[in-house]
Structures are given as C-alpha cells and as structure tokens.
Design a protein around this motif. Structure first.
Motif, PDB file in Angstrom:
ATOM      1  N   VAL A 172       0.838  -1.200   0.000  1.00  0.00           N
ATOM      2  CA  VAL A 172       0.000   0.000   0.000  1.00  0.00           C
ATOM      3  C   VAL A 172       0.871   1.247   0.000  1.00  0.00           C
ATOM      4  CG1 VAL A 172      -1.581   1.372   1.418  1.00  0.00           C
ATOM      5  CG2 VAL A 172      -2.019  -1.066   1.080  1.00  0.00           C
ATOM      6  N   PHE A 175       2.665   1.780  -3.460  1.00  0.00           N
ATOM      7  CA  PHE A 175       1.780   2.265  -4.527  1.00  0.00           C
ATOM      8  C   PHE A 175       1.320   3.692  -4.254  1.00  0.00           C
ATOM      9  CE2 PHE A 175       1.604  -2.124  -5.873  1.00  0.00           C
ATOM     10  CZ  PHE A 175       1.440  -2.013  -7.234  1.00  0.00           C
ATOM     11  N   ALA A 176       1.055   4.011  -2.998  1.00  0.00           N
ATOM     12  CA  ALA A 176       0.637   5.379  -2.669  1.00  0.00           C
ATOM     13  C   ALA A 176       1.756   6.371  -2.968  1.00  0.00           C
ATOM     14  CB  ALA A 176       0.218   5.457  -1.207  1.00  0.00           C
ATOM     15  N   TYR A 180      -0.475   6.243  -7.019  1.00  0.00           N
ATOM     16  CA  TYR A 180      -1.732   5.518  -7.207  1.00  0.00           C
ATOM     17  C   TYR A 180      -2.687   5.799  -6.051  1.00  0.00           C
ATOM     18  CZ  TYR A 180       0.771   2.777 -10.727  1.00  0.00           C
ATOM     19  OH  TYR A 180       1.504   2.395 -11.839  1.00  0.00           O
ATOM     20  N   LYS A 181      -3.968   5.730  -6.351  1.00  0.00           N
ATOM     21  CA  LYS A 181      -4.972   5.783  -5.283  1.00  0.00           C
ATOM     22  C   LYS A 181      -5.245   4.335  -4.892  1.00  0.00           C
ATOM     23  CE  LYS A 181      -9.252   7.877  -3.737  1.00  0.00           C
ATOM     24  NZ  LYS A 181     -10.358   8.814  -4.039  1.00  0.00           N
ATOM     25  N   VAL A 182      -4.844   3.980  -3.683  1.00  0.00           N
ATOM     26  CA  VAL A 182      -4.819   2.584  -3.261  1.00  0.00           C
ATOM     27  C   VAL A 182      -5.950   2.291  -2.277  1.00  0.00           C
ATOM     28  CG1 VAL A 182      -3.353   0.725  -2.390  1.00  0.00           C
ATOM     29  CG2 VAL A 182      -2.313   2.766  -3.387  1.00  0.00           C
ATOM     30  N   ALA A 184      -7.275  -0.827   0.380  1.00  0.00           N
ATOM     31  CA  ALA A 184      -6.814  -2.032   1.067  1.00  0.00           C
ATOM     32  C   ALA A 184      -8.017  -2.821   1.537  1.00  0.00           C
ATOM     33  CB  ALA A 184      -5.918  -1.674   2.248  1.00  0.00           C
ATOM     34  N   ALA A 204      -3.379   4.161   2.424  1.00  0.00           N
ATOM     35  CA  ALA A 204      -4.578   3.704   1.714  1.00  0.00           C
ATOM     36  C   ALA A 204      -5.655   4.778   1.746  1.00  0.00           C
ATOM     37  CB  ALA A 204      -5.110   2.417   2.334  1.00  0.00           C
ATOM     38  N   CYS A 242     -10.490   4.049  -6.288  1.00  0.00           N
ATOM     39  CA  CYS A 242      -9.211   3.372  -6.091  1.00  0.00           C
ATOM     40  C   CYS A 242      -8.855   2.622  -7.369  1.00  0.00           C
ATOM     41  CB  CYS A 242      -9.295   2.391  -4.922  1.00  0.00           C
ATOM     42  SG  CYS A 242      -9.584   3.183  -3.323  1.00  0.00           S
ATOM     43  N   VAL A 244      -5.926   0.774  -7.540  1.00  0.00           N
ATOM     44  CA  VAL A 244      -5.194  -0.411  -7.101  1.00  0.00           C
ATOM     45  C   VAL A 244      -5.816  -0.896  -5.802  1.00  0.00           C
ATOM     46  CG1 VAL A 244      -2.985  -1.320  -6.277  1.00  0.00           C
ATOM     47  CG2 VAL A 244      -3.032   0.298  -8.191  1.00  0.00           C
ATOM     48  N   VAL A 246      -5.093  -3.755  -2.677  1.00  0.00           N
ATOM     49  CA  VAL A 246      -4.227  -4.744  -2.047  1.00  0.00           C
ATOM     50  C   VAL A 246      -5.102  -5.565  -1.106  1.00  0.00           C
ATOM     51  CG1 VAL A 246      -2.243  -5.135  -0.548  1.00  0.00           C
ATOM     52  CG2 VAL A 246      -2.197  -3.264  -2.221  1.00  0.00           C
ATOM     53  N   VAL A 335       7.538  -1.056  -7.317  1.00  0.00           N
ATOM     54  CA  VAL A 335       6.151  -0.895  -7.752  1.00  0.00           C
ATOM     55  C   VAL A 335       6.063  -0.884  -9.271  1.00  0.00           C
ATOM     56  CG1 VAL A 335       4.202   0.719  -7.804  1.00  0.00           C
ATOM     57  CG2 VAL A 335       5.403   0.271  -5.657  1.00  0.00           C
TER      58      VAL A 335
END
Length: 351
Positions: A172, A175-176, A180-182, A184, A204, A242, A244, A246, A335
């Motif tokens: 998380v 990617f953040a 990216y907008k992650v 979880a 997240a 989001c 992505v 996880v 990533v």
C-alpha cells in the motif's frame, strides 16, 4: 424476551466487531431460549479475565476490562493457531471472549503461551420488539453494481504472524508513494481494527474488511459467501476511485477457507498477481510452489523471513521469484516492476 433500557446499551463497552451497528434499532434482549448464530450481537457480562484483559473499541482504543463489565460482542467462530480455536455455542450458557475485537464463542483449544480465555456470561441477544434478532449482516455495505479496481494484488502467507499484514501495508505504501490511489481490503480472519488502521497509516485512501460485509469472522463461512463479499467490497473500493487494491487473506494455505480461496477459479480470476509472506525459507518455497501450481502469478516473497539474510539466500536459490524486504515493497522502482508484470500477465491472458 425482556426489554432493555437504552442507557444500558450506552453504558456497555462496544467492541470493534459491532462498530457498524445502529443500537437504536434494538429494544429487547432474547434470553435463555435463544440459539446464537454467527454475527448475532450479544450483551455479555465479564466474569473472569484471561488472556484478553482489554477490549478494542470502535475508535481503536483498547479499554481495560473488569469483572462485572457489560460488553457488546458478536458471536463468531475463530481459527487462530497462535491464539484460539473457538465455535459459536448452541445456547446462551457462559462462554468466552476469544478476540479483543469483540468475538463471543466457546473456546476449545488455545496456544500454550496463553493463560486461557476471558470468561463472559451472555445476558441476551439484542433484538427488536417483534423478537427478530438483528445480525451484523443487516449492517453490511449495500451490494453495488460497477467494475473493480484495475489492478488487484493478493497477499497470501504460511500462517498467522508470517508478516502478511506488514507485507500488504508495505505494498500500500509503495503504490501510494508512486501516485496511485490505493484501496486495502482484508477478506478473511477475525474482527480487529489494528490491520485496517495500519493500512490507513500506510497511505490507503479507502480500507475495508469482511466486517464491512456483515461478517464477524470468516472461519466456517461458505466459500460462495466469501466470494460474493469480496467482489462487492472490491466494487466499493472502485466506487471510491481506487485504481489499485491490495487484498490480504488471513492465516496460511492449510487453513480451510484460505485453501478454498486459493483453489477457487472465481477468486483466482480477481487477482492480477500475488505476493507470498512467510516466516521461514521452507515455508516460502512451499507456498510459492503451491500457488504456482494453481496458476497464480507470484510476484515475490516477503514477510518475517526477510529478517534473515541466510533464509533469503535459501529462498532465491529455490524459487524463480524475487524476495522483497518491506523497504523494497515501498520503493517506486519495485512498484513499477510489479505493474509491468501484471500488465504483461493481462496481455498474455488476452492473447
């Protein structure tokens, strides 16, 4: 049934497991003749303290328990090799609080390092005036129809405490940091707030777990229910924009629900790739081989094993995937490599 005063519900210590519940919906308690079901909300009185001397409140604070305290818990089964094996009882006889997040059950075995479970006496199951017991399922997020995040990564592991949550949180974070907008998601396990808050702290944008799907725990839950809940929670993450997700899967590959999830074509189709967390080299190699035999794209190994350079050396000599430290997973270069692999995987499937 017997009526319950609103002030009594207000005074009771509410657990994380029941955080979505609207207690104004309740006016009565179903007492001696009631048969508990997973997800039923129970008012219970603490009798004797065991290994759980505190209860996790909805806001994350761990409140100290005292004999005589009244608490609001949810009935649920528990499977935790380092903690308790426990099952929803058939009656409202005295039982146990088997998780700090607020799970009531009858403990049947536990790890030797534990002093034993905290004993509670159910006062009654919360219900409406017509006698209908409301369940956590009544407070689940609504089912929505939309697509899912464009990239979904899973985190499997060897067992409890293999480092799955730390691995997921590091993904998380990575990617953040990469823009990216992650989202979880934890799809199996026992109600507990620590994991979701760690995901929030790691960057997240949206965090959900199975309790948002109306489940107190997932041990003993049919696979089709877990699949449907997972898909709806992923859609909910997408609705929050989001790109992505996880997804952490609790316990190890030998645990029944985890085994079913790993073997399910419906669940397999959700993941663009998975990372495997382990506490030792042999577990890492066995886990990677098991997932690859199920045709998963295993992106790498991480977890507690990464604390040992010798164990890492054993891993890379015996599997064809990289070993990532938690710092590696938080690195934008890692990533970028993971995204390249997931993209190439999609193209291969499309062809």
């Amino acid at each position: 049934m017997e009526p319950i005063a609103p002030a009594r519900l207000t005074a009771a210590k509410k657990s994380y497991a029941v955080r979505r519940v609207n207690f104004s919906d309740y006016s009565h308690l179903a007492t001696k003749a009631a048969t508990p079901k997973p997800g039923d909300i129970v008012l219970a009185r603490v009798q004797t303290l065991g290994s759980h001397k505190r209860i996790e409140l909805p806001n994350g604070r761990k409140a100290t328990l005292h004999p005589g305290d009244e608490v609001l818990l949810a009935f649920g089964n528990r499977y935790a090799p380092d903690q308790y094996e426990a099952y929803v009882p058939e009656t409202l006889a005295p039982c146990h609080m088997v998780a700090a997040g607020g799970i009531a059950a009858q403990a049947t075995s536990w790890h030797d390092r534990l002093s034993g479970p905290t004993s509670v006496e159910p006062v009654g199951i919360l219900c409406r005036g017509d006698g209908r017991a409301l369940n956590l399922a009544d407070y689940a997020l609504p089912t929505i129809a939309c697509s899912m995040p464009s990239t979904v990564l899973g985190v499997f592991g060897t067992s409890m405490n293999a480092g799955k949550t730390a691995t997921a949180a590091s993904l998380v974070r990575g990617f953040a940091k990469s823009g990216y907008k992650v989202g979880a998601l934890k799809i199996t396990g026992t109600a507990a707030g620590g994991d979701p808050w760690l995901m929030h702290d790691s960057g997240a944008a949206e965090v959900l777990d199975f309790t948002d799907g109306g489940l107190a725990t997932t041990f003993g839950t049919p696979l089709d229910k877990i699949v449907a809940t997972t898909r709806n929670l992923l859609r909910t993450l997408h609705r929050s924009h989001c790109d992505v997700a996880v997804v952490e899967i609790a316990d190890g590959l030998f645990q029944d629900e985890t085994r079913q999830i790993a073997s399910s074509p419906l669940m397999h189709s959700l993941f663009d790739g998975v990372v495997f967390a382990s506490g030792d080299a042999l577990g890492a190699v066995a886990g990677v081989n098991s997932l690859q035999q199920l045709d998963y794209r295993v992106l790498g190994v991480s977890g507690a094993v990464m604390q040992s350079p010798l164990a890492v050396r054993e891993i890379v000599m015996n599997v064809d995937v990289p070993a990532f430290s938690l710092a590696d997973l938080q690195n934008p270069t890692t990533v970028s490599g993971i995204m390249e692999q997931t993209l190439s995987g999609r193209l291969a499937v499309a062809q």
